[in-house]
Enzyme design. Structure first.
Site, PDB file in Angstrom:
ATOM      1  CB  CYS A 138      -0.929   0.018   1.207  1.00 26.42           C
ATOM      2  SG  CYS A 138      -2.266  -1.167   1.060  1.00 26.42           S
TER       3      CYS A 138
HETATM    4  N1  COA Z   1     -20.289  -9.231   7.785  1.00 26.59           N
HETATM    5  C1  COA Z   1     -20.865  -9.263   9.017  1.00 26.59           C
HETATM    6  N2  COA Z   1     -20.142  -9.429  10.142  1.00 26.59           N
HETATM    7  C2  COA Z   1     -18.816  -9.591  10.023  1.00 26.59           C
HETATM    8  C3  COA Z   1     -18.167  -9.581   8.773  1.00 26.59           C
HETATM    9  C4  COA Z   1     -18.962  -9.403   7.629  1.00 26.59           C
HETATM   10  N3  COA Z   1     -18.441  -9.361   6.401  1.00 26.59           N
HETATM   11  N4  COA Z   1     -16.855  -9.746   8.967  1.00 26.59           N
HETATM   12  C5  COA Z   1     -16.667  -9.866  10.286  1.00 26.59           C
HETATM   13  N5  COA Z   1     -17.850  -9.775  10.947  1.00 26.59           N
HETATM   14  C6  COA Z   1     -18.101  -9.870  12.370  1.00 26.59           C
HETATM   15  C7  COA Z   1     -17.083 -10.755  13.057  1.00 26.59           C
HETATM   16  O1  COA Z   1     -17.497 -12.095  13.025  1.00 26.59           O
HETATM   17  C8  COA Z   1     -17.077 -10.192  14.470  1.00 26.59           C
HETATM   18  O2  COA Z   1     -18.173 -10.699  15.183  1.00 26.59           O
HETATM   19  P1  COA Z   1     -18.059 -11.099  16.740  1.00 26.59           P
HETATM   20  O3  COA Z   1     -17.704  -9.816  17.443  1.00 26.59           O
HETATM   21  O4  COA Z   1     -19.416 -11.628  17.024  1.00 26.59           O
HETATM   22  O5  COA Z   1     -16.956 -12.118  16.804  1.00 26.59           O
HETATM   23  C9  COA Z   1     -17.348  -8.697  14.271  1.00 26.59           C
HETATM   24  O6  COA Z   1     -17.942  -8.582  12.973  1.00 26.59           O
HETATM   25  C10 COA Z   1     -16.094  -7.856  14.338  1.00 26.59           C
HETATM   26  O7  COA Z   1     -15.130  -8.352  13.407  1.00 26.59           O
HETATM   27  P2  COA Z   1     -13.681  -7.739  13.235  1.00 26.59           P
HETATM   28  O8  COA Z   1     -12.992  -8.419  12.089  1.00 26.59           O
HETATM   29  O9  COA Z   1     -12.986  -7.765  14.519  1.00 26.59           O
HETATM   30  O10 COA Z   1     -14.076  -6.241  12.785  1.00 26.59           O
HETATM   31  P3  COA Z   1     -13.284  -4.891  12.911  1.00 26.59           P
HETATM   32  O11 COA Z   1     -14.175  -3.933  13.573  1.00 26.59           O
HETATM   33  O12 COA Z   1     -11.896  -5.055  13.417  1.00 26.59           O
HETATM   34  O13 COA Z   1     -13.183  -4.456  11.375  1.00 26.59           O
HETATM   35  C11 COA Z   1     -11.610  -4.390   9.523  1.00 26.59           C
HETATM   36  C12 COA Z   1     -12.503  -5.247  10.440  1.00 26.59           C
HETATM   37  C13 COA Z   1     -10.790  -5.305   8.662  1.00 26.59           C
HETATM   38  C14 COA Z   1     -12.514  -3.552   8.636  1.00 26.59           C
HETATM   39  C15 COA Z   1     -10.737  -3.468  10.381  1.00 26.59           C
HETATM   40  O14 COA Z   1     -10.088  -4.201  11.388  1.00 26.59           O
HETATM   41  C16 COA Z   1      -9.676  -2.747   9.572  1.00 26.59           C
HETATM   42  O15 COA Z   1      -9.967  -2.037   8.648  1.00 26.59           O
HETATM   43  N6  COA Z   1      -8.402  -2.876   9.983  1.00 26.59           N
HETATM   44  C17 COA Z   1      -7.294  -2.250   9.293  1.00 26.59           C
HETATM   45  C18 COA Z   1      -7.139  -2.870   7.984  1.00 26.59           C
HETATM   46  C19 COA Z   1      -6.049  -2.260   7.161  1.00 26.59           C
HETATM   47  O16 COA Z   1      -5.756  -1.105   7.187  1.00 26.59           O
HETATM   48  N7  COA Z   1      -5.437  -3.075   6.367  1.00 26.59           N
HETATM   49  C20 COA Z   1      -4.452  -2.641   5.484  1.00 26.59           C
HETATM   50  C21 COA Z   1      -4.731  -3.318   4.215  1.00 26.59           C
HETATM   51  S1  COA Z   1      -3.757  -2.632   3.005  1.00 26.59           S
END
Ligand code: COA
Length: 375
Positions: free
Chosen positions: A158
């Site tokens: 990225c």
């Molecule tokens: N639809 C519905 N629910 C979902 C889901 C989906 N597609 N994906 C995950 N969930 C649920 C999970 O099961 C979890 O449920 P639980 O609390 O009952 O266990 C809950 O949502 C939270 O999941 P989590 O993965 O911990 O979400 P988050 O709030 O951390 O958000 C990201 C996820 C990936 C969007 C976030 O962590 C993020 O953006 N991180 C940085 C990513 C980044 O910058 N990456 C660089 C890439 S270049």
């Protein structure tokens, strides 16, 4: 000899014609989930296979800020039997897809600068993934544009575009080039796992181009590059193990770690302080007050991350004017994100305004490019 100052003369953007809304994406994902669960009903009942859970559009927007993303291959991405980009294989005589996107963005940047291709010395293709190992994508783009000189590919996930800008700026500072195109075609849907509920919604496709030039040949107005800084710290929290040593092995094709995988929460927690500190320290070293920065053009991965970073840098909650979002319509476009934010949100600023283009991601890697508008 007086110092040669590098500037951003212009930027260009290529946006694919098709986009996918969260609702469309979730409908396709959930169709895949229903088919998988039906096909594995016996194993799921026996407890040997885990039942897949459906995705939700509300979750996606709330967790990431993404509402839709532009893509190069909508139909196949939404087909529950494919869920990957697909297009007809092109013969070697035809421009490859990634080069085609890069050329369009580059042409837009050249036109915006009023720059003739014969005055460009180098092309860097800086992106998370290259369509092939060689010949370099950058050389194909160089040839298609009709540029003499040299070209090469760089990959810092990225952060590729900011690493490319510093590389271009260094060529210019050293007198090795006067005009360098940094092109970032990103087909992120090709390395995303569209069957992974945690991250199927993250990415979109796009191409950007940044024309970095010596100040004395640049058009007016332009953005003087006040300072650039790069940082890398190894982490397995964003990883993709696909490569030439495993791509030909049938059993490794399609295994989840041969596509994008991340520990999203850890990334969030670790990268926010790293990037905020980097911006504040770099600003201080340049004699700038971070709170006085007119605009932050941040990497577009997650709205919550950007909110926190901007707050730590500016000392208050940033509004859209101070830290513009393009994530809602483009999704995460890897290295192109901060450049799209800059491209779409810089002409309204006044001469003398200073801001920072900042990208961050896998590596970990981060790059800061401080720029000041000059008449
Ligand atoms: N639809 C519905 N629910 C979902 C889901 C989906 N597609 N994906 C995950 N969930 C649920 C999970 O099961 C979890 O449920 P639980 O609390 O009952 O266990 C809950 O949502 C939270 O999941 P989590 O993965 O911990 O979400 P988050 O709030 O951390 O958000 C990201 C996820 C990936 C969007 C976030 O962590 C993020 O953006 N991180 C940085 C990513 C980044 O910058 N990456 C660089 C890439 S270049």
């Amino acid at each position: 000899m007086s110092e040669i100052i590098p500037v951003i003369s212009a930027t260009g953007l290529y946006t694919p014609p098709d986009s996918i809304s969260n609702d469309e994406l979730v409908e396709s994902f959930n169709a895949y989930v229903a088919r998988f669960n039906a096909a594995h009903a016996a194993e799921i009942a026996a407890g040997t296979v885990a039942e897949l859970a459906p995705s939700s559009a509300e979750f996606i927007e709330k967790a990431s800020g993404i509402k839709s993303r532009f893509v190069m291959s909508k139909e196949s991405l939404l087909d529950p039997d494919v869920m990957a980009p697909r297009w007809a294989e092109r013969p070697n005589e035809e421009l490859s897809v990634m080069a085609e996107m890069g050329v369009k963005a580059a042409q837009a940047a050249l036109a915006a600068a009023g720059r003739d291709v014969k005055d460009v010395d180098a092309v860097l293709c800086a992106a998370s993934n290259m369509q092939r190992p060689y010949p370099a994508m950058a050389i194909e783009i160089q040839q298609a544009l009709g540029i003499e000189g040299f070209a090469f590919d760089m990959n810092v996930a990225c952060s590729s575009a900011t690493f490319g800008i510093q590389t271009a700026a260094d060529f210019i500072r050293a007198g090795n080039a006067r005009s360098v195109l940094v092109v970032s075609p990103e087909i992120c849907t090709g390395h995303n796992n569209m069957r992974n509920r945690d991250s199927h919604f993250i990415f979109g496709d796009v191409a950007t181009a940044v024309l970095v030039e010596a100040k004395d040949v640049a058009p007016h107005p332009h953005w003087e590059i006040v300072g650039t800084r790069l940082k890398t710290v190894f982490s397995n929290n964003i990883r993709n193990n696909f490569g030439f040593l495993n791509c030909a092995t049938p059993e490794t094709i399609g295994t989840p770690d041969k596509l994008f995988v991340q520990e999203g929460r850890k990334v969030f927690k670790e990268v926010v302080p790293m990037v905020a500190t980097m911006i504040v320290e770099h600003a201080g070293d340049l004699g700038l007050n971070p709170a006085g920065l007119r605009r932050l053009w941040l990497h577009q991965a997650n709205q919550g991350m950007n909110r926190l970073i901007a707050q730590r840098v500016l000392g208050h909650e940033a509004n859209e004017d101070e830290s513009p979002t393009v994530l809602d319509t483009y999704g995460n476009t890897s290295s192109a994100g901060s450049i799209i934010a800059f491209h779409l949100n810089n002409t309204d600023l006044a001469v003398g305004d200073t801001g920072v283009i900042c990208s961050f991601g896998a590596g970990y890697s981060a790059g800061t490019v401080f720029v000041r508008k000059v008449a």
